[in-house]
Write a protein that holds these residues in place. Structure first.
Motif, PDB file in Angstrom:
ATOM      1  N   GLY A 356       0.826  -1.209   0.000  1.00  0.00           N
ATOM      2  CA  GLY A 356       0.000   0.000   0.000  1.00  0.00           C
ATOM      3  C   GLY A 356       0.851   1.246   0.000  1.00  0.00           C
ATOM      4  N   ASP A 357       0.204   2.383   0.209  1.00  0.00           N
ATOM      5  CA  ASP A 357       0.898   3.673   0.129  1.00  0.00           C
ATOM      6  C   ASP A 357       1.438   4.137   1.478  1.00  0.00           C
ATOM      7  N   ASP A 358       0.878   3.625   2.557  1.00  0.00           N
ATOM      8  CA  ASP A 358       1.229   4.114   3.895  1.00  0.00           C
ATOM      9  C   ASP A 358       2.042   3.036   4.612  1.00  0.00           C
ATOM     10  N   LEU A 359       3.331   3.301   4.791  1.00  0.00           N
ATOM     11  CA  LEU A 359       4.217   2.264   5.321  1.00  0.00           C
ATOM     12  C   LEU A 359       3.791   1.804   6.708  1.00  0.00           C
ATOM     13  N   ASP A 360       3.391   2.726   7.571  1.00  0.00           N
ATOM     14  CA  ASP A 360       3.004   2.329   8.925  1.00  0.00           C
ATOM     15  C   ASP A 360       1.851   1.330   8.882  1.00  0.00           C
ATOM     16  N   ASP A 361       0.867   1.636   8.029  1.00  0.00           N
ATOM     17  CA  ASP A 361      -0.291   0.759   7.899  1.00  0.00           C
ATOM     18  C   ASP A 361       0.109  -0.598   7.315  1.00  0.00           C
ATOM     19  N   VAL A 362       0.962  -0.583   6.308  1.00  0.00           N
ATOM     20  CA  VAL A 362       1.377  -1.823   5.646  1.00  0.00           C
ATOM     21  C   VAL A 362       2.165  -2.702   6.618  1.00  0.00           C
ATOM     22  N   LEU A 363       3.042  -2.078   7.398  1.00  0.00           N
ATOM     23  CA  LEU A 363       3.822  -2.799   8.413  1.00  0.00           C
ATOM     24  C   LEU A 363       2.909  -3.380   9.493  1.00  0.00           C
ATOM     25  N   GLU A 364       1.989  -2.554   9.965  1.00  0.00           N
ATOM     26  CA  GLU A 364       1.087  -2.989  11.039  1.00  0.00           C
ATOM     27  C   GLU A 364       0.245  -4.186  10.584  1.00  0.00           C
ATOM     28  N   ARG A 365      -0.246  -4.139   9.355  1.00  0.00           N
ATOM     29  CA  ARG A 365      -1.083  -5.233   8.852  1.00  0.00           C
ATOM     30  C   ARG A 365      -0.279  -6.538   8.750  1.00  0.00           C
ATOM     31  N   ALA A 366       0.938  -6.430   8.243  1.00  0.00           N
ATOM     32  CA  ALA A 366       1.764  -7.637   8.097  1.00  0.00           C
ATOM     33  C   ALA A 366       2.121  -8.208   9.472  1.00  0.00           C
ATOM     34  N   ARG A 367       2.505  -7.331  10.386  1.00  0.00           N
ATOM     35  CA  ARG A 367       2.931  -7.816  11.710  1.00  0.00           C
ATOM     36  C   ARG A 367       1.741  -8.362  12.498  1.00  0.00           C
ATOM     37  N   HIS A 368       0.587  -7.731  12.324  1.00  0.00           N
ATOM     38  CA  HIS A 368      -0.597  -8.247  13.012  1.00  0.00           C
ATOM     39  C   HIS A 368      -0.923  -9.655  12.533  1.00  0.00           C
ATOM     40  N   ALA A 369      -0.920  -9.840  11.228  1.00  0.00           N
ATOM     41  CA  ALA A 369      -1.283 -11.154  10.681  1.00  0.00           C
ATOM     42  C   ALA A 369      -0.265 -12.216  11.096  1.00  0.00           C
ATOM     43  N   ALA A 370       1.031 -11.890  10.972  1.00  0.00           N
ATOM     44  CA  ALA A 370       2.058 -12.871  11.330  1.00  0.00           C
ATOM     45  C   ALA A 370       1.987 -13.205  12.818  1.00  0.00           C
ATOM     46  N   GLY A 371       1.761 -12.188  13.638  1.00  0.00           N
ATOM     47  CA  GLY A 371       1.658 -12.414  15.073  1.00  0.00           C
ATOM     48  C   GLY A 371       0.406 -13.194  15.446  1.00  0.00           C
ATOM     49  N   TYR A 372      -0.679 -12.888  14.762  1.00  0.00           N
ATOM     50  CA  TYR A 372      -1.934 -13.592  15.061  1.00  0.00           C
ATOM     51  C   TYR A 372      -1.824 -15.068  14.679  1.00  0.00           C
ATOM     52  N   LEU A 373      -1.221 -15.318  13.518  1.00  0.00           N
ATOM     53  CA  LEU A 373      -1.053 -16.706  13.076  1.00  0.00           C
ATOM     54  C   LEU A 373      -0.138 -17.474  14.031  1.00  0.00           C
ATOM     55  N   ARG A 374       0.873 -16.786  14.539  1.00  0.00           N
ATOM     56  CA  ARG A 374       1.788 -17.441  15.471  1.00  0.00           C
ATOM     57  C   ARG A 374       1.150 -17.626  16.848  1.00  0.00           C
ATOM     58  N   GLY A 375       0.240 -16.724  17.175  1.00  0.00           N
ATOM     59  CA  GLY A 375      -0.413 -16.830  18.471  1.00  0.00           C
ATOM     60  C   GLY A 375       0.119 -15.845  19.494  1.00  0.00           C
ATOM     61  N   THR A 376       0.980 -14.915  19.052  1.00  0.00           N
ATOM     62  CA  THR A 376       1.518 -13.932  19.996  1.00  0.00           C
ATOM     63  C   THR A 376       0.638 -12.691  20.084  1.00  0.00           C
ATOM     64  N   ILE A 377      -0.284 -12.550  19.130  1.00  0.00           N
ATOM     65  CA  ILE A 377      -1.281 -11.481  19.173  1.00  0.00           C
ATOM     66  C   ILE A 377      -2.629 -12.194  19.189  1.00  0.00           C
ATOM     67  N   THR A 378      -3.514 -11.795  20.074  1.00  0.00           N
ATOM     68  CA  THR A 378      -4.780 -12.528  20.154  1.00  0.00           C
ATOM     69  C   THR A 378      -5.985 -11.638  19.903  1.00  0.00           C
ATOM     70  N   ALA A 379      -5.756 -10.381  19.551  1.00  0.00           N
ATOM     71  CA  ALA A 379      -6.897  -9.511  19.249  1.00  0.00           C
ATOM     72  C   ALA A 379      -6.532  -8.573  18.111  1.00  0.00           C
TER      73      ALA A 379
END
Lengths: 379, 379
Positions: A356-379
């Motif tokens: 996307g165009d906004d790096l903060d948003d793109v980073l947050e989305r990738a890290r959220h998904a990777a963390g959620y899949l791993r189980g280190t983020i639960t919400a």
């Protein structure tokens, strides 16, 4: 139709994704894999199960292939030379691949061609490590076995003379490198074909956690055009001097004093290039296939202002399916890449790409998904 | 990892590209194919060779699949019902799929839900065709066998009463439709999941040559927002009323008087959606897989201002490899999709996608590549 057959040795996720990229190209893909459960063996039709360390297995596999290439760098050098002597094109060839197999050979060659490296030398014992440390300004120093390391394995961060004993236990030559003061790690990915055409992807930033690649940002934020160009030119020069064919990843340190130094080389599709699947006109996998077949290469330019790749590591839960469903619902633009592997703690089982165009948003989305899949983020 | 198994019946290029899209999703893909040489069978690991018209073959195939879906619409209705009675989810289900199998049933249902169609009725013999022609303002009229047609086969453009005999020879009921005055053909592609989530792709223009899709332009140029919205809403309504799951293509006429009329329905990934592989955030194939598994759907929005798909048909030369190499060199941004099929004159053997900001350029690039691969353009 007389489209060629690409034989790939090794059944990991790189082979899986190379097969995926080869399907639209119409090439026939043949796989030599350790087990039918391997990541790539699950999805490829033409699979030979066998041991790549056995020459006759390799030879039988190579029959009917127009070219042999690799998911990993572990095929014995003498076997590669035997295949070449049999008349099978091997890409990259053994004279190139040896630099990705042996860090001692790699460092010597980079010195010879004047490519910038951390100060280094082969060390013979712990006392020699202390002597090396004195030469480069003291501990800590980095020790690496010249063969067999990956993802932080085979690498030691040595703070004291007492720490220096462990690397010698494997009975493999040990390379000492100065601990470089760097601001971040970069990677310059290029693809080169036998007739010498080459394309350079944008230089990326690679964020490591515990010695394992965590996140890749394409292009590397706030990298000067001059340094980006220098990194691309360096990677292209290394590929030419070492006669690399296919994909080459040059992992780099960006030092605190504004230089780039070569950390590692990989001669195959590489984790730092996974972003290209969804973020570039032509992915590293498609270009690797095109390169080893000596086909014209595809455009390496980015399709989005920012693309971020985050690796999905195994966590505590063996079943990721519920988390995967959640991530799809949470972000309909998320690009998920699963490898079909059983979940083990810390094992790479997939990655996600966002753009996307906004790096903060793109980073947050990738890290959220990777963390959620791993189980280190639960919400 | 306990990711589900999608079983696809039919080994054509749609199955090939669905498998390709399923690899990154980490789903297991199982194929029922007529022959190991089929387009999809060449690239899928888990293939059963067998006849989809045989119920026991289908039943054996379905064991171990979490859901069954289709590369084509030819599986007998009673077999689909038997699989459902066995407890296997069939998506789309037989009550939906019958509308894609039988044009008579389709027209009756579209009339019932008030979806706009060309005037039509089932005709019993050539005299009845003449009577129908009188009702709709005279010849020419279109005759279609209610079952078994595709790519212009099973369709007759009837100019005189004498022309009207041929369609009745097959012994299949014949549907007569008025010859619509249209400015162009459009397609509204949507994907719907069992829990009722649906996404709509941009409405595209489909350019037919000799009854076969030649080029698809996404989005349809100069289509009013109102008519585009109407087409998307119509496709979503048809999917809901017919309880379609997976991908639905609604082929439409845009009439000279500014209406849209339904021409055909297809309940599977469709040629008019191939542009989504390189032109949309989520391809029709990935969304079809997500839909049949009842996973959240991916974003259908375009990634480029214009995307053009051009079909590659077989020409006079059996070997396309030299032309393929030329096309790659000519246009490094070209996205080629080959199906692994032997070249036969007029047979769809692949397609190309191009995208960009300038429609003329994007169209020219796609048509050049498709023509060069076919052999009708030589420079």
């Amino acid at each position: 139709m007389t489209f060629p057959v690409v034989g790939m040795v090794g059944g990991g996720q790189l082979a899986r994704m190379t097969h995926e990229a080869g399907i639209p190209l119409g090439i026939r893909f043949k796989l030599l894999s350790d087990s039918p459960q391997d990541s790539a063996a699950q999805v490829v039709s033409d699979v030979v199960i066998g041991d790549y360390r056995d020459l006759e297995t390799l030879r039988a596999f190579a029959r009917g292939c127009d070219v042999i290439t690799f998911d990993h760098e572990h095929v014995p050098m003498e076997h590669l030379r035997a295949l070449e002597a049999d008349g099978i094109p091997v890409r990259p060839g053994p004279d190139a691949l040896v630099h990705a197999q042996d860090k001692g050979v790699m460092r010597a060659k980079l010195d010879e061609i004047g490519a910038p490296s951390p100060r280094h030398r082969i060390v013979s014992d712990p006392d020699d490590v202390t002597a090396f440390a004195d030469e480069v300004g003291g501990f800590p120093v980095i020790l690496k076995t010249v063969r067999g390391g990956y993802d932080g394995k085979g690498v030691w961060f040595v703070r004291t003379p007492e720490d220096a004993a462990a690397p010698f236990k494997a009975g493999v030559p040990v390379l000492a490198e100065e601990k470089v003061e760097y601001v971040r790690e970069l990677a310059a990915n290029i693809v080169r074909s036998p007739h010498g055409q080459a394309v350079a992807y944008p230089v990326v930033e690679s964020v490591q956690v515990d010695g394992v690649c965590d996140t890749v940002i394409a292009p590397a934020p706030n990298l000067s055009e001059a340094l980006a160009g220098e990194a691309q030119a360096l990677a292209l020069r290394i590929a030419k001097e070492l006669d690399v064919t296919g994909h080459l990843a040059v992992e780099l340190f960006e030092t605190t004093d504004g230089r780039i130094l070569v950390n590692e080389l990989a001669m195959r599709p590489h984790n730092s290039g996974h972003w290209t699947q969804d973020g570039a006109v032509t992915s590293q996998f498609a270009n690797h296939v095109r390169a080893v077949l000596d086909l014209p290469l595809g455009d390496p330019r980015p399709r989005a202002r920012w693309t971020v790749m985050a690796n999905v590591l195994g966590g505590d839960y063996p079943d990721m399916y519920a988390a995967y469903l959640h991530c799809m619902a949470h972000d309909p633009q998320l690009k998920i890449h699963m490898y079909g592997k059983d979940v083990k703690h810390g094992r790479k089982v997939g990655h996600v790409n966002t753009y996307g165009d906004d790096l903060d948003d793109v980073l947050e989305r990738a890290r959220h998904a990777a963390g959620y899949l791993r189980g280190t983020i639960t919400a």
